[in-house]
Design an enzyme around this catalytic site. Structure first.
Site, PDB file in Angstrom:
ATOM      1  N   CYS A 713       0.819  -1.191   0.217  1.00 22.76           N
ATOM      2  CA  CYS A 713      -0.111   0.002  -0.004  1.00 22.76           C
ATOM      3  C   CYS A 713       0.850   1.305   0.039  1.00 22.76           C
ATOM      4  O   CYS A 713       2.173   1.034   0.111  1.00 22.76           O
ATOM      5  CB  CYS A 713      -1.001  -0.014   1.167  1.00 22.76           C
ATOM      6  N   CYS A 715       0.496   3.715   2.364  1.00 24.90           N
ATOM      7  CA  CYS A 715       0.384   4.356   3.872  1.00 24.90           C
ATOM      8  C   CYS A 715       1.685   4.239   4.189  1.00 24.90           C
ATOM      9  O   CYS A 715       2.695   3.491   4.230  1.00 24.90           O
ATOM     10  CB  CYS A 715      -0.469   3.564   4.596  1.00 24.90           C
ATOM     11  N   CYS A 740      -1.056  -3.976   7.002  1.00 26.88           N
ATOM     12  CA  CYS A 740      -0.884  -2.505   7.535  1.00 26.88           C
ATOM     13  C   CYS A 740      -1.945  -1.959   8.495  1.00 26.88           C
ATOM     14  O   CYS A 740      -3.053  -2.270   8.377  1.00 26.88           O
ATOM     15  CB  CYS A 740      -1.116  -1.598   5.968  1.00 26.88           C
ATOM     16  N   CYS A 795      -3.917 -32.475  14.956  1.00 24.68           N
ATOM     17  CA  CYS A 795      -4.290 -33.521  16.092  1.00 24.68           C
ATOM     18  C   CYS A 795      -5.765 -33.215  16.288  1.00 24.68           C
ATOM     19  O   CYS A 795      -5.950 -31.976  16.668  1.00 24.68           O
ATOM     20  CB  CYS A 795      -3.275 -33.345  17.385  1.00 24.68           C
ATOM     21  N   CYS A 813      -0.464 -38.284  18.265  1.00 30.03           N
ATOM     22  CA  CYS A 813       0.110 -37.114  18.561  1.00 30.03           C
ATOM     23  C   CYS A 813       1.331 -36.983  19.368  1.00 30.03           C
ATOM     24  O   CYS A 813       1.350 -37.632  20.413  1.00 30.03           O
ATOM     25  CB  CYS A 813      -1.126 -36.248  19.073  1.00 30.03           C
ATOM     26  N   CYS A 867     -11.375 -26.648   7.049  1.00 31.61           N
ATOM     27  CA  CYS A 867     -10.643 -25.549   6.389  1.00 31.61           C
ATOM     28  C   CYS A 867     -10.280 -25.843   5.137  1.00 31.61           C
ATOM     29  O   CYS A 867      -9.274 -26.789   5.076  1.00 31.61           O
ATOM     30  CB  CYS A 867      -9.811 -24.987   7.357  1.00 31.61           C
ATOM     31  N   CYS A 881     -24.990 -18.451   9.288  1.00 29.69           N
ATOM     32  CA  CYS A 881     -24.102 -17.333   8.493  1.00 29.69           C
ATOM     33  C   CYS A 881     -23.007 -18.392   7.857  1.00 29.69           C
ATOM     34  O   CYS A 881     -22.400 -19.073   8.448  1.00 29.69           O
ATOM     35  CB  CYS A 881     -23.350 -16.381   9.682  1.00 29.69           C
ATOM     36  N   CYS A 886     -11.172 -19.568   9.811  1.00 34.54           N
ATOM     37  CA  CYS A 886     -10.350 -20.386  10.527  1.00 34.54           C
ATOM     38  C   CYS A 886      -9.636 -19.996  11.732  1.00 34.54           C
ATOM     39  O   CYS A 886      -9.014 -19.006  11.384  1.00 34.54           O
ATOM     40  CB  CYS A 886      -9.607 -21.235   9.586  1.00 34.54           C
ATOM     41  N   CYS A 910     -17.500  -8.676 -11.853  1.00 30.89           N
ATOM     42  CA  CYS A 910     -17.869  -8.143 -10.379  1.00 30.89           C
ATOM     43  C   CYS A 910     -17.922  -6.898  -9.878  1.00 30.89           C
ATOM     44  O   CYS A 910     -16.891  -5.974 -10.011  1.00 30.89           O
ATOM     45  CB  CYS A 910     -17.076  -9.131  -9.360  1.00 30.89           C
TER      46      CYS A 910
END
Length: 1060
Positions: A713, A715, A740, A795, A813, A867, A881, A886, A910
């Protein structure tokens, strides 16, 4: 006088018109002759050039012969200036017409050798002074033809008047005798005229009264009333060029009557080859040339026989008054860009007058080979003797190259059968046998033989001197000085070794004696050779020379001691003056420095500067620290010099800018910050903006060098805020939170941007973070990279990750020592041994009471969220929702289709801003709005069974599915707790829809066949499918076509979980 002025203007206008427009050269010559014959003084006749001043300034001598010689040089220079003007007025100008080079030997010997030559070039238009010559200004495209023609006409007229004055045929010589009094004074041997024409009449032609000038038929004025009678010597039946032979042809194009030879030469030019010519029969016999006219003299001063139509040297016609222009040269194209020398065949530029190699004139023919004179005493054949055309040496062998100059023979003799011995010029060995002189030896051959022997001897001596480190100049000068004494003292090298030091001391003594007035030159010869007498000589006011200076002056003077002493003194004064101009005004110190350095100014300068640099050297080599720069020091020059030396600023102006910024009381800048800003720019406003940057976090003002920014960026934050932000992010947050602090860029869901971002961030954090914090950052960065490995496992008991290389399903584990399945990630049970994950899951449904009691809630838990980035599994329902983050890798994705959530979309069409994701049509994001009955109908249509009854032992009335909920600032996992509905297998309506959609996704069922017309149109617009209605197409056909096109062009989601 008024009538003569009118006649002059008429002649001038007609001649300028003929010169500025292409036409016959005869008209131009006629006009020039008319103007030259007008009886007016030069001051009244010439309008542009200062003719009278040029004649006065360039004339010299005490008698007529010397004055005529000086006027001859002026005439030659005017001839060259005439060529420059003719080239400019010609339609086919040379390629390099815009410049006149000073290094041209013809220009230096003629135009540059007279007064007023460059002024004429300025009148032509060469007004721009260049380092190597004159040129037209850049804005001038074409020369002023009218003005150039006027100036050229006056140059041609003045040259013709000078030629007539030199030949003693000028009609009015009293105009020039008035301004050159020496023309009326004869020398001791009298004045001889070289004019071939003498008036038979006792009356002088310039004493006749002037007659009116009649106009010519072609626009030019006749010369019959002004020119002498003898000048019109060409008969109407003779050739108009040579004036000797009778007319043989008449050219209707150029209106000339020529003899056969002149016709052939004149019309051989490519520009006149197409002229139409008519043969003319001679009406009278040929004239016999009298003995008095057996020779004629060309304008280049070459005397030719009357039979020669063209000059033997410059190829000009007999009656030509000026050299033809470059564009009329025979055998050359109409546009001359280069020409080939007839002597050495080198191709030269069109603007050059002399050859660049042999320096012969452009129109000069190849020099004739001097015939070999046979030697009566020679016993060999006549063709074995030939004279070199370049060095005039008489060669005695039939070799193809000259023995003296080693140049090729123009007409090489036949090579002998046996190889010739090597020329003695190449190996420089002296002749062992001297030819015997006979009484009949030719003087020229004797002179050449002696010249050859002396040259070989000199070459041998120079070669021996080079082997002993003696220069050729020293050898030659020593031979000149020693003369016959060289045989007594040995070779020149021996003389230089023994006698030269005494000669140099003699020169030094002469130079010292010159400082005390007229004293005997040889009174004190050997008192200044020592090196300790310098200060004593300075006290006495004498100049003490070094032997190096004396030797250089001795070589320059050619061995003359007195000239060498005076030359050395002049050189010493010039060197002292040069040192004085550099700031060293003490002449005694300069003299001593020059004596110690051997006369070299650079060495003397080093000796004089050494005391001045002594304090600087002491400070440079001392161990003390350099004192800081005092900005408030009143000596501004000293402060700027220190800034320039210590900070390497680009210029003195930048140093003054740094000093002015630091002395500003309203701007508390540091020296380093100001220097850094001034190095980048010299704009004061820009520097002030660079020095006053505001941190957006702490709102403090810092210079640009104290601000830091990320590559993702624009900034900028101060170094303190930058360090604090990333220290907290590394210690307390996830690695994906290291973005940032102002705009929260970059997008961490893009893996390509993420890798490049962390590679540059690592360099910045290495400079500002503490060592232990930077080590923790590297550890988290390593874990982030390990997640991408396909052998990496999480694990299911303690969320510890590690690399597993085994091939067994049971994994233990390393952190908590608990076991789990490497494939389904479920806690390991003994019943899993020997069974696949699907078989083990089926066994649990049929035999595990606890699993049966959980019913579909356990099914949703087992088919929880995974995930897609780090493959960490969550035993959670997807809930309402669909945006899931994750906790391990901070990856944000949709729990229904696993597509990422992002703020910067990679889809070109889009238009959505903010956090969003693109979902397929079979994602839970769209199907959760369908009624359970519609979802059941879709499953029934595709033959998929679904559950509607509540499992035995399950708690009725309350949904027990575990889901993630937001409680304040943190997220917790807890049971749903919503009311269940009959016929929904003991689940709430939200989770029952999730169960039905999981079956649809597990069997890859396309929901498009159940779309309504509005849903179908909306899906087509969402997935960029062409939905325009065809002409004459009804609603049913339109929907069927769109349905088929949507299912073919837009596939189902490729990341949607397909677990059955």
């Amino acid at each position: 006088m008024a009538m003569l002025s009118e006649q002059l203007e008429k002649v001038r206008s007609q001649a300028e018109k003929s010169l500025s427009t292409p036409g016959p050269a005869q008209e131009v010559r006629t006009g020039v002759s008319s103007m030259a014959s007008v009886p007016l003084p030069p001051s009244a006749k010439y309008r542009y050039i200062a003719a009278e001043a040029m004649v006065i300034e360039n004339s010299g001598g005490s008698n007529r012969k010397e004055a005529i010689g000086s006027l001859q040089k002026l005439s030659t220079a005017l001839n060259i200036l005439e060529k420059y003007g003719s080239n400019l007025t010609s339609p086919n100008r040379p390629r390099y017409w815009r410049t006149v080079k000073h290094n041209n030997p013809v220009f230096r010997a003629t135009v540059d050798a007279i007064h007023g030559g460059r002024a004429v070039l300025c009148l032509y238009g060469y007004t721009n002074q260049q380092p190597d010559g004159l040129s037209f200004p850049d804005e001038i495209i074409e020369p002023d033809i009218a003005k150039v023609a006027s100036v050229t006409l006056e140059v041609m007229s003045l040259r013709m008047e000078l030629d007539m004055l030199i030949k003693d045929v000028h009609p009015h010589p009293e105009f020039f005798e008035r301004i050159i009094p020496s023309l009326t004074q004869k020398g001791d041997d009298g004045i001889t005229t070289d004019s071939p024409l003498e008036s038979p009449s006792s009356e002088r032609p310039w004493e006749r009264p002037s007659l009116p000038i009649a106009s010519l038929s072609q626009g030019l004025l006749s010369l019959s009333s002004l020119a002498p009678d003898k000048q019109t010597a060409v008969s109407a039946e003779n050739c108009c060029i040579c004036g000797i032979f009778p007319v043989a042809s008449h050219c209707t194009t150029c209106a000339q009557r020529l003899c056969s030879e002149c016709d052939r030469l004149f019309h051989s030019h490519p520009g006149r080859a197409m002229h139409s010519r008519v043969q003319v029969a001679s009406s009278r016999p040929s004239k016999t040339i009298s003995a008095s006219l057996s020779t004629w003299q060309c304008s280049c001063t070459t005397v030719n026989t009357m039979k020669q139509v063209l000059c033997e040297t410059c190829d000009r016609p007999r009656l030509a008054t000026a050299a033809p222009s470059i564009q009329e040269e025979p055998q050359q194209p109409s546009t001359i860009t280069e020409w080939q020398c007839k002597s050495c065949t080198v191709v030269n530029a069109g603007s050059s007058i002399l050859c660049e190699v042999c320096e012969r004139p452009r129109l000069a023919t190849r020099p004739p080979v001097t015939p070999s004179r046979p030697n009566p005493s020679a016993a060999g054949p006549l063709d074995s003797q030939w004279i070199c055309q370049f060095c005039t040496y008489a060669n005695h062998t039939p070799s193809s190259r000259c023995e003296m100059c080693d140049l090729a023979r123009s007409d090489p003799a036949q090579s002998p059968s046996k190889p010739l011995p090597t020329s003695p010029v190449k190996d420089f060995t002296p002749l062992s046998i001297t030819p015997k002189l006979t009484a009949t030896e030719d003087p020229d051959l004797k002179r050449q033989r002696l010249m050859r022997e002396e040259g070989l001897k000199l070459i041998q001596l120079i070669r021996e001197g080079e082997m002993k480190g003696v220069s050729p100049e020293e050898v030659y000068t020593s031979l000149r000085v020693s003369g016959s004494r060289s045989s007594i003292s040995g070779t020149p090298c021996d003389w230089l070794k023994t006698e030269l030091p005494h000669k140099l001391d003699e020169i030094c003594a002469m130079a010292a004696s010159f400082q005390h007035g007229p004293k005997p030159l040889h009174s004190t010869l050997f008192n200044c050779a020592g090196e300790d007498g310098g200060l004593e000589a300075h006290k006495n006011g004498a100049v003490h020379l070094s032997r190096a200076e004396a030797k250089q002056a001795w070589l320059t003077a050619g061995g003359d001691s007195e000239k060498a002493a005076r030359q050395a003194l002049r050189d010493r004064r010039a060197k002292v003056k040069e040192l004085s101009s550099l700031g060293f005004t003490d002449s005694a110190a300069c003299e001593e420095a020059l004596r110690q350095s051997g006369g070299e100014v650079r060495g003397a300068l080093v000796l004089l500067q050494r005391p001045l640099l002594e304090p600087f050297h002491k400070r440079m080599w001392s161990d003390d620290l350099e004192p800081p720069i005092d900005i408030n020091n009143p000596d501004k020059q000293r402060v700027c010099r220190r800034l320039l030396a210590m900070y390497d600023l680009p210029s003195w102006g930048r140093c003054e800018l740094v000093l002015s910024l630091l002395r500003d009381p309203a701007a508390p800048y540091t020296l380093e910050d100001v220097v850094q800003a001034v190095r980048e720019s010299h704009d004061r406003d820009f520097i002030r903006r660079v020095l006053t940057k505001e941190c957006p976090i702490c709102l403090s003002v810092f210079p640009h060098s104290k601000m830091q920014s990320l590559t993702s960026c624009q900034c900028s934050v101060c170094s303190g805020c930058f360090k604090q932000h990333f220290t907290i992010a590394v210690r307390d947050k996830h690695i994906r939170d290291m973005v940032c602090p102002v705009c929260w860029e970059p997008d961490i869901n893009n893996p390509e941007h993420l890798n490049s971002y962390f590679s540059t961030l690592d360099i910045q954090l290495r400079e500002c973070l503490e060592p232990e914090v930077y080590e923790l950052f590297h550890k988290k960065l390593t874990e982030q990279a390990l997640i991408k490995d396909p052998k990496f496992l999480w694990c299911s008991h303690c969320s510890y990750g590690f690399i597993y290389d085994g091939d067994q399903l049971k994994v233990t584990c390393l952190q908590c020592r608990n076991s789990f399945c490497a494939q389904c990630k479920k806690p390991w049970e003994a019943q899993h041994n020997g069974l696949s994950c699907e078989q083990f899951q089926l066994w649990k449904r049929e035999n595990d009471p606890e699993y049966q009691r959980q019913g579909l809630a356990g099914y949703l838990r087992d088919n929880g969220i995974t995930c897609p980035n780090c493959r960490f599994q969550y035993a959670l329902a997807r809930g309402g929702c669909m945006h899931f983050s994750c906790s391990q890798c901070r990856y944000q994705f949709c729990s229904g289709c696993n597509n990422p959530f992002h703020t910067t979309c990679a889809v070109a069409q889009c238009s959505v801003t903010g956090l969003h994701a693109h979902h397929p049509r079979d994602c839970l994001f769209y199907l959760r709005d369908w009624e359970p009955a519609r979802l059941q109908a879709l499953l029934q249509k595709n033959g998929v069974a679904f559950n509607t009854d509540t499992a035995p032992g399950t708690q009725t009335g309350v949904c027990g599915v575990i889901e993630q909920k937001d409680e304040g600032a943190r997220q917790t996992d807890s049971a749903c707790g919503a009311q269940t509905q009959p016929g929904q297998a003991g689940l709430c309506e939200k989770h029952y829809r999730e169960y039905l959609v999981s079956l649809i996704n597990g069997h890859s069922i396309d929901p498009a066949p159940l779309f309504s017309a509005n849903e179908l149109m909306l899906a087509c617009r969402r997935y960029q499918v062409e939905h325009a209605r065809a002409e004459g197409e009804d609603d049913r056909a339109h929907c069927s076509r769109l349905m088929k096109k949507l299912m073919e062009d837009v596939p189902l989601g490729d990341k949607v979980p397909r677990k059955k």
